[in-house]
Design a protein around this motif. Structure first.
Motif, PDB file in Angstrom:
ATOM      1  N   MET A 130       0.849  -1.179   0.000  1.00  0.00           N
ATOM      2  CA  MET A 130       0.000   0.000   0.000  1.00  0.00           C
ATOM      3  C   MET A 130       0.895   1.242   0.000  1.00  0.00           C
ATOM      4  SD  MET A 130      -2.963  -0.851   2.783  1.00  0.00           S
ATOM      5  CE  MET A 130      -4.062  -2.258   2.612  1.00  0.00           C
ATOM      6  N   LYS A 137     -10.884   0.365  -1.370  1.00  0.00           N
ATOM      7  CA  LYS A 137      -9.489   0.487  -0.957  1.00  0.00           C
ATOM      8  C   LYS A 137      -8.829   1.756  -1.506  1.00  0.00           C
ATOM      9  CE  LYS A 137      -6.572  -2.532  -2.619  1.00  0.00           C
ATOM     10  NZ  LYS A 137      -5.829  -3.810  -2.777  1.00  0.00           N
ATOM     11  N   HIS A 156      -9.966   4.828   0.133  1.00  0.00           N
ATOM     12  CA  HIS A 156      -9.375   5.006   1.466  1.00  0.00           C
ATOM     13  C   HIS A 156      -7.960   5.540   1.354  1.00  0.00           C
ATOM     14  CE1 HIS A 156      -9.132   4.532   5.724  1.00  0.00           C
ATOM     15  NE2 HIS A 156      -8.187   3.613   5.682  1.00  0.00           N
ATOM     16  N   TRP A 157      -7.215   5.072   0.372  1.00  0.00           N
ATOM     17  CA  TRP A 157      -5.879   5.612   0.147  1.00  0.00           C
ATOM     18  C   TRP A 157      -5.937   7.114  -0.144  1.00  0.00           C
ATOM     19  CZ3 TRP A 157      -3.384   1.641  -3.783  1.00  0.00           C
ATOM     20  CH2 TRP A 157      -3.290   0.381  -3.152  1.00  0.00           C
TER      21      TRP A 157
END
Length: 460
Positions: A259, A370, A373-374
């Protein structure tokens, strides 16, 4: 070794076989490749050294009756490694047999011998030998049993160690051991004596360099190893368990998931801010160590983390930068006339304010994809810490490769996506040598001379 801690109890460090074991491990190290294997041309020498290691372990074993099964297994693993031709070592059997979390008794010693890497230390899987003792005072045991259950947490302190721990490593984690398959991990060791000693040295130098006036209880914490060690065992207890709790149950080893590194920064900061919040509550209930935890979190995050390590995906450093920028924006910190001033009456409220922002990010993240959210995490960090002028991420979604796999988004992250501010550039120059001096530090390493050393370094 100059940086070792002597413990005035029944200890293997004074046994004549301990230096034999250390010397054999040191002589085996240059024979090992990065993965721990040994070339055939060195097998004769390796067999002799392994024989010395296993003989020493067997001789020392009666001092550790609580580790009988482990020490027998580690001797067997060494024997099998030699018999199989010194390929990549496999110490799964002995790793599974080592269960320090089952006997968390204050002062209990362990002899640990494994082929392993040392996190923030040696990246190669060399054989290491460590003598350590468990740090488990009654007040901590009571808090763990009644409030902060964490069956895997094992705080430890160095007694003595081989070269892999004469480094910046302050942990003993089972996932660093060479094994044929990954077992279920049941424990994790953190060297609170090294954490405390490192904190004290850097905090003292930072306060002196920044002309920062410390409250009396903070000054006492920096001067007192036992107070600092108590602070770190409580901080670590709460931090460690927080990885598995909250709005988004989390894998503490998510760095393997690839990530953007600011997501690791936010997770580590979330755990530290949770420890801070809990320490505020505990202090209100009369737990003396809780005030020390608050100062430790603030000082380590502000002064050591941002200027420790390289600038490639330095997620712990970024968390410290974020805390400083948030407090500065809130008017709690002020840097003027080459002096840092802190509004100590407001700092607790301000730190809890950052906790609320990070907690809200996680609460809302449950409903995000995802990548979303990043993006939200990036927005939170960039709100306070300036991104690199050449950042693609800073230009927004229109500039990012949004039509492909997430890997392309990670590849677009700059190695130093959030560079150091001018404040931290200057602090880095002032503290560089002090931070380097904490390599291999333990509880008996001096702190008192640092002010003079720092003045001399600045003058030169």
């Amino acid at each position: 070794m100059s940086n070792m801690t002597r413990v005035a109890v029944r200890t293997a460090v004074d046994h004549p076989l301990w230096p034999v074991l250390k010397e054999a491990v040191a002589d085996l190290r240059p024979l090992q490749a990065k993965d721990g294997s040994i070339e055939p041309s060195e097998h004769a020498s390796a067999r002799a050294l392994v024989a010395d290691i296993t003989s020493a372990v067997t001789g020392l074993a009666p001092l550790f009756p609580h580790d009988e099964a482990y020490l027998e297994a580690v001797v067997a693993d060494f024997a099998r490694w030699a018999a199989d031709g010194f390929g990549r070592p496999d110490f799964l059997d002995s790793l599974v047999a080592f269960r320090p979390e089952q006997a968390r008794h204050d002062g209990l010693e362990h002899l640990v011998v494994f082929p392993m890497t040392t996190q923030n230390g040696n990246p190669n899987r060399n054989v290491e030998a460590v003598l350590l003792r468990v740090v488990w005072p009654q007040w901590l045991a009571a808090l763990e049993a009644e409030r902060y259950d964490n069956a895997m947490f094992v705080p430890v302190a160095f007694v003595d160690f081989t070269a892999g721990y004469d480094t910046d490593s302050a942990v003993l984690f089972p996932e660093t051991v060479a094994v044929r398959e990954v077992p279920r991990f049941t424990w994790g060791g953190i060297f609170c004596d090294r954490e405390a000693a490192r904190f004290r040295r850097v905090a003292a130098a930072a306060a002196h360099s920044l002309d920062l006036e410390l409250p009396s209880e903070a000054a006492e914490l920096v001067e007192n190893q036992q107070l600092a060690q108590d602070a770190f065992v409580l901080w670590d207890l709460i931090h460690d368990r927080t990885h598995m709790r909250g709005h988004m149950p989390f894998d503490p080893f998510m760095i393997k998931q690839r990530m953007p590194f600011w997501m690791y920064a936010l997770e580590e900061l979330r755990c530290d801010l949770t420890a801070f919040r809990e320490a505020v509550a505990l202090a209100g209930e009369g737990v003396a160590t809780a005030r020390s935890v608050q100062y430790a979190v603030i000082f380590d995050r502000l002064f050591r983390f941002p200027v420790t390590g390289g600038r490639v995906r330095n997620y712990d450093g970024l968390g410290g930068q974020l805390l400083f920028a948030y407090l500065h924006r809130a008017g709690v910190l002020e840097w003027a006339d080459n002096r840092l001033t802190v509004d100590w009456d407001r700092i607790t409220e301000a730190v809890l304010g950052l906790y609320e922002e990070v907690d809200q990010l996680y609460r809302e993240g449950v409903d995000r994809p995802k990548v979303g959210h990043w993006l939200a995490g990036y927005a939170l960090v960039a709100k306070y810490v300036s991104p690199h002028p050449g950042s693609v991420w800073a230009k927004g979604t229109a500039a990012l490769p949004m039509d492909g796999p997430p890997k392309a988004l990670v590849d677009a992250v700059l190695p130093d996506e959030f560079p150091l501010s001018m404040f931290y550039e200057a602090l880095n120059r002032r503290l560089r040598d002090v931070i380097a001096s904490t390599r291999g530090i333990t509880a008996d390493s001096p702190v008192e001379r640092l002010a003079e050393d720092e003045d001399a370094a600045a003058a030169s």
